[in-house]
Design an enzyme around this catalytic site. Structure first.
Site, mmCIF file in Angstrom:
data_model
loop_
_atom_site.group_PDB
_atom_site.id
_atom_site.type_symbol
_atom_site.label_atom_id
_atom_site.label_comp_id
_atom_site.label_asym_id
_atom_site.label_seq_id
_atom_site.Cartn_x
_atom_site.Cartn_y
_atom_site.Cartn_z
ATOM 1 N N HIS A 134 0.353 -6.468 -17.987
ATOM 2 C CA HIS A 134 -0.585 -5.379 -17.727
ATOM 3 C C HIS A 134 -1.623 -5.420 -18.852
ATOM 4 O O HIS A 134 -1.296 -5.781 -19.978
ATOM 5 C CB HIS A 134 0.207 -4.074 -17.763
ATOM 6 C CG HIS A 134 -0.543 -2.852 -17.340
ATOM 7 N ND1 HIS A 134 -1.423 -2.212 -18.169
ATOM 8 C CD2 HIS A 134 -0.529 -2.133 -16.183
ATOM 9 C CE1 HIS A 134 -1.910 -1.152 -17.550
ATOM 10 N NE2 HIS A 134 -1.395 -1.083 -16.340
ATOM 11 N N ASP A 210 7.173 -4.388 -23.010
ATOM 12 C CA ASP A 210 6.575 -3.378 -22.150
ATOM 13 C C ASP A 210 7.615 -3.039 -21.081
ATOM 14 O O ASP A 210 7.832 -3.807 -20.144
ATOM 15 C CB ASP A 210 5.297 -3.939 -21.530
ATOM 16 C CG ASP A 210 4.673 -2.977 -20.536
ATOM 17 O OD1 ASP A 210 5.292 -1.947 -20.204
ATOM 18 O OD2 ASP A 210 3.550 -3.276 -20.077
ATOM 19 N N GLN A 213 7.976 -0.496 -16.322
ATOM 20 C CA GLN A 213 8.517 -0.597 -14.968
ATOM 21 C C GLN A 213 10.027 -0.815 -14.977
ATOM 22 O O GLN A 213 10.637 -0.872 -13.914
ATOM 23 C CB GLN A 213 7.836 -1.745 -14.207
ATOM 24 C CG GLN A 213 6.344 -1.577 -14.031
ATOM 25 C CD GLN A 213 5.976 -0.377 -13.165
ATOM 26 O OE1 GLN A 213 6.814 0.213 -12.478
ATOM 27 N NE2 GLN A 213 4.718 0.017 -13.228
ATOM 28 N N LYS A 236 6.120 7.691 -15.208
ATOM 29 C CA LYS A 236 6.605 6.756 -14.196
ATOM 30 C C LYS A 236 8.091 6.960 -13.913
ATOM 31 O O LYS A 236 8.675 6.235 -13.123
ATOM 32 C CB LYS A 236 6.374 5.315 -14.652
ATOM 33 C CG LYS A 236 4.906 4.922 -14.724
ATOM 34 C CD LYS A 236 4.779 3.474 -15.176
ATOM 35 C CE LYS A 236 3.404 3.118 -15.650
ATOM 36 N NZ LYS A 236 2.445 2.901 -14.561
ATOM 37 N N CYS A 375 -4.474 -3.579 -12.846
ATOM 38 C CA CYS A 375 -4.599 -3.813 -14.304
ATOM 39 C C CYS A 375 -3.930 -5.124 -14.689
ATOM 40 O O CYS A 375 -3.224 -5.217 -15.694
ATOM 41 C CB CYS A 375 -4.007 -2.668 -15.128
ATOM 42 S SG CYS A 375 -4.837 -1.119 -14.884
HETATM 43 C C1 LIG Z 1 3.842 -2.813 -16.754
HETATM 44 C C2 LIG Z 1 2.956 -1.683 -17.212
HETATM 45 N N1 LIG Z 1 2.553 -1.649 -18.489
HETATM 46 C C3 LIG Z 1 1.782 -0.657 -18.958
HETATM 47 C C4 LIG Z 1 1.348 0.353 -18.139
HETATM 48 C C5 LIG Z 1 0.493 1.425 -18.723
HETATM 49 O O1 LIG Z 1 1.155 2.647 -18.693
HETATM 50 P P1 LIG Z 1 0.426 3.941 -19.220
HETATM 51 O O2 LIG Z 1 -0.857 4.023 -18.467
HETATM 52 O O3 LIG Z 1 1.355 5.057 -18.896
HETATM 53 O O4 LIG Z 1 0.224 3.765 -20.682
HETATM 54 C C6 LIG Z 1 1.728 0.354 -16.798
HETATM 55 C C7 LIG Z 1 1.268 1.407 -15.882
HETATM 56 O O5 LIG Z 1 0.424 1.238 -15.039
HETATM 57 C C8 LIG Z 1 2.550 -0.689 -16.332
HETATM 58 O O6 LIG Z 1 2.941 -0.742 -15.049
#
Ligand SMILES: Cc1ncc(COP(=O)(O)O)c(C=O)c1O
Lengths: 419, 131
Positions: A134, A210, A213, A236, A375
């Site tokens: 992401h 990260d 998910q 999430k 993203c």
């Molecule tokens: C794999 C992953 N990393 C990072 C993020 C970013 O999360 P947040 O916007 O809550 O910081 C997301 C959410 O879209 C994600 O799915």
């Protein structure tokens, strides 16, 4: 990730019906149709318990924390810290103090990039990331590399959407940091976090996971993973927006300078200089998201009461059913690996229908899916797709909603006159 | 056809036709004005090339990828500006583009419908800023 046999019973239709009744938003009828919410990977819905807990906090004991000596401030402080302990237990963190509240996973990763990164990364060092990250777990490392003169190396993705690990040890050789996702938010690919963390450690690199998910949808034990930093967001996993966690090993956190400075993170303050508080306070400058932390704690209670193992297996069951139905459809392309390597996140394209048009048509049926690049632009380029529609499943979804998705896709095909 | 809850009205035949067979598709060699932009949220992308003689758009080509709304809208726009004076094109507004599309566009999709116009205006702005 195999469908591990387990002693705990599956989530039954009755369980899921009860769960659904606890999510007020599922009674909404967009365009006069039942709401079919298939975008939990972007942000999940909230059970009434979480909504009520935040409401109750504001009605009965809102006050700033760690400041007041009066009763309701003590109540607020205790609720804030109790939530931290629950979250720590939930992810297997050895100590609650290692769980730093941040706004979201993005802020958590940036905290590591700024505080650990700028202290430890020097010109000529190597940072390893993967092609499936992401943007939140890519751009902070690009900036760190640019500002320090470090170089970036990339773990590539195979055609079926898995990490290509054949040259991992070469990539990690001499690297200082390895940042990777536990689960791909676009393909649903589940990575072997324990293996990747162990390879990082063997190479002398710090691992940054990260887990956005992963924590919502499978049992997670950060100690068993053997990682150094793990980031995730409350929103999430049934919790509110505005709060998340960066977990780090105590010895790493204690050696790190503050990321942001201000009230609450100090020891002694003189005009010229100050000393800093220990963890977690050092990294929680300013008044935090107290109501959100309280709600986060209740979200964790909710998930714990059902059991992450059961939630995970239920989601895989839905995903398997969806994959089976979608793969039988003409002109539907499903991306990513087989069910044994993935979770309930499914990216697809339908004929020459752009993902946006597909999402608009599904929306007219009350079905919410994400459309676009998620993203994840480098990954999309790697797979050579401009945009996909993504359906993601969670504990409140049903097989009937998979059927609704399939029917919605049929409708889109009819409108676009595709076989 | 059955009830498509307005979707068949949105994705009318002529919209699908412009999407699948865009008019004035391609690029121009040495265009007098050119611009490319994308809608970073969804990745829709459009490039527009113009040949301008004595203040008149003699030829226009566009190249893009994206949803049916953005591509059909850009295709329709190129048809409508060929042979027009730059001053007339300056006067084209969002309403004109939406009217030309002839379908009702939800707020979430407005950016798609207007991407072509945005690119066209920027191409012209760039050209006349240089002169
Ligand atoms: C794999 C992953 N990393 C990072 C993020 C970013 O999360 P947040 O916007 O809550 O910081 C997301 C959410 O879209 C994600 O799915």
């Amino acid at each position: 990730m195999a469908l591990a046999p387990s002693s705990t019973p599956m989530l039954t239709q009755t369980d899921v019906a009860r769960i659904r009744s606890e999510f007020p938003i599922l009674k909404e009828r967009p365009h006069g149709k039942p709401l079919v919410f298939l975008d939990s990977a972007a942000s999940s819905q909230k059970p009434i318990q979480v909504i009520d807990a935040m409401d109750d906090y504001y009605r009965r004991y809102h006050a700033n924390i760690h400041r007041g000596v009066y009763h309701i401030s003590e109540l607020a402080t205790e609720a804030y810290e109790e939530a931290r302990r629950k979250i720590a237990r939930f992810i297997g963190a050895p100590e609650a103090e290692e769980c730093i509240y941040v706004r979201n996973a993005t802020e958590g990763i940036n905290l590591v990039a700024y505080s650990w990164g700028r202290t430890n990364i020097r010109r000529g060092d190597a940072i390893v990331v993967t092609e499936m990250e992401h943007h939140s777990n890519l751009v902070p490392w690009q900036i760190l590399a640019q500002q320090t003169g470090a170089s970036l190396r990339f773990v590539r993705v195979t055609d079926d959407g898995m990490l290509d690990l054949h040259d991992l040890d070469r990539l990690l050789d001499g690297a200082k940091l390895f940042a990777f996702t536990a689960v791909s938010n676009t393909l649903g690919t589940v990575n072997d976090v324990a293996f990747l963390s162990a390879r990082a450690r063997a190479a002398g690199a710090v691992s940054v996971v990260d887990a956005c998910q992963a924590v919502p949808r499978m049992p997670v034990d950060v100690a068993a993973w053997g990682s150094d930093f793990v980031a995730f967001s409350a929103h999430k996993m049934l919790g509110p927006t505005g709060v998340g966690i960066i977990w780090g090993r105590r010895e790493l956190l204690e050696a790190m300078p503050p990321f942001m400075a201000g009230g609450g993170m100090i020891g002694v303050v003189r005009l010229e200089s100050s000393t800093y508080a220990g963890i977690p306070a050092r990294f929680e400058a300013g008044t935090p998201a107290i109501a959100e932390a309280v709600g986060f704690g209740v979200a964790v209670d909710y998930l714990t009461a059902i059991g992450m193992d059961r939630i995970h297996r239920y989601e895989l069951e839905l995903a398997a059913y969806a994959l089976e139905r979608l793969r039988k459809m003409k002109n539907v392309v499903v991306y990513g690996p087989g069910i044994e390597h993935r979770t309930g996140v499914i990216s697809l394209t339908v004929g020459d229908i752009h993902a946006h048009d597909l999402a608009t048509i599904l929306d007219s049926e009350g079905i919410c899916v994400r459309a676009g690049h998620h993203c994840n632009q480098p990954l999309m380029e790697r797979l050579d797709v401009p945009a996909t529609a993504r359906a993601s499943f969670y504990l409140y979804n049903t097989p009937a909603e998979v059927d609704a998705l399939v029917a919605g896709i049929e409708k889109a095909k009819a409108i676009f006159k595709i076989a | 056809m059955n009830d498509f809850s307005g979707m068949d009205a949105l994705y009318r035949d002529f919209i699908l036709d412009h999407y699948r067979n865009p008019r004035n598709a391609g690029t121009l060699e040495q265009p007098d004005a050119s611009f490319e932009d994308l809608n970073p949220l969804c990745g829709d992308k459009i490039r527009m090339d113009l040949r301008i003689r004595d203040g008149v758009v003699e030829d226009v080509k566009f190249k893009g990828r994206g949803c049916a709304i953005s591509q059909a809208s850009a295709s329709l726009l190129t048809e409508s500006i060929k042979g027009k004076r730059v001053a007339e094109i300056d006067a084209i507004g969002k309403e004109d583009v939406l009217e030309n599309l002839g379908i009702s566009i939800s707020a979430a999709r407005l950016k798609c419908a207007l991407l072509g116009l945005k690119v066209l205006k920027q191409a012209l702005a760039l050209k006349y800023a240089d002169d």
